[in-house]
Design a protein around this motif. Structure first.
Motif, short mmCIF file in Angstrom:
data_model
loop_
_atom_site.label_atom_id
_atom_site.label_comp_id
_atom_site.label_asym_id
_atom_site.label_seq_id
_atom_site.Cartn_x
_atom_site.Cartn_y
_atom_site.Cartn_z
N THR A 71 -28.15 -10.09 -35.07
CA THR A 71 -27.63 -10.81 -33.97
C THR A 71 -26.00 -11.32 -34.22
OG1 THR A 71 -28.39 -13.20 -34.42
CG2 THR A 71 -29.80 -11.74 -33.13
N GLU A 76 -23.94 -9.07 -29.39
CA GLU A 76 -25.02 -8.00 -29.59
C GLU A 76 -26.20 -8.74 -29.98
OE1 GLU A 76 -23.59 -5.10 -32.49
OE2 GLU A 76 -23.91 -6.66 -34.11
N TYR A 77 -27.28 -7.99 -29.85
CA TYR A 77 -28.73 -8.25 -30.50
C TYR A 77 -29.22 -6.74 -30.71
CZ TYR A 77 -33.58 -9.27 -30.65
OH TYR A 77 -34.88 -9.72 -31.11
N LYS A 106 -32.39 -5.02 -32.64
CA LYS A 106 -34.05 -4.92 -33.34
C LYS A 106 -34.39 -3.74 -33.76
CE LYS A 106 -38.54 -6.48 -32.29
NZ LYS A 106 -39.46 -7.11 -31.32
N THR A 124 -23.55 -1.96 -28.99
CA THR A 124 -23.83 -1.77 -30.41
C THR A 124 -23.57 -0.46 -31.10
OG1 THR A 124 -26.01 -0.94 -29.85
CG2 THR A 124 -25.97 -3.30 -30.07
#
Length: 84
Positions: free
Chosen positions: A24, A29-30, A32, A49
């Motif tokens: 993160t 942005e995030y 996973k 991203t």
């Protein structure tokens, strides 16, 4: 962007085979990544991203990413250069 088994849905909760990595950057942005036996099976991408195509290719090709270990989502590791 939600990709593949982004929430590990349908996979048994086996910590030896299932791994989730998260990166993160607050307000930006995030990311996973959901890995099953070292292969990317799903992901969540929020913000800019630039990993959409890379994640899609990795999911589709079932490439073993276990050699990257904890560096999989490290900002200095340019996954696009490796796999796009």
């Amino acid at each position: 962007v939600l990709l593949g088994r982004y929430n590990a849905q349908g996979l048994p909760p086996d910590p030896a085979r299932l791994r989730c990595c998260i990166r993160t950057t607050p307000g930006k942005e995030y990311v996973k990544a959901v890995l099953w036996e070292g292969r990317l099976v799903g992901g969540v991408l929020l913000g800019e991203t630039d990993l959409d195509e890379t994640f899609e290719n990795l999911i589709h090709n079932r490439f073993d990413l276990s050699f990257l270990g904890d560096d999989l989502l490290h900002p200095d590791v340019d996954l696009e250069d490796y796999f796009d």
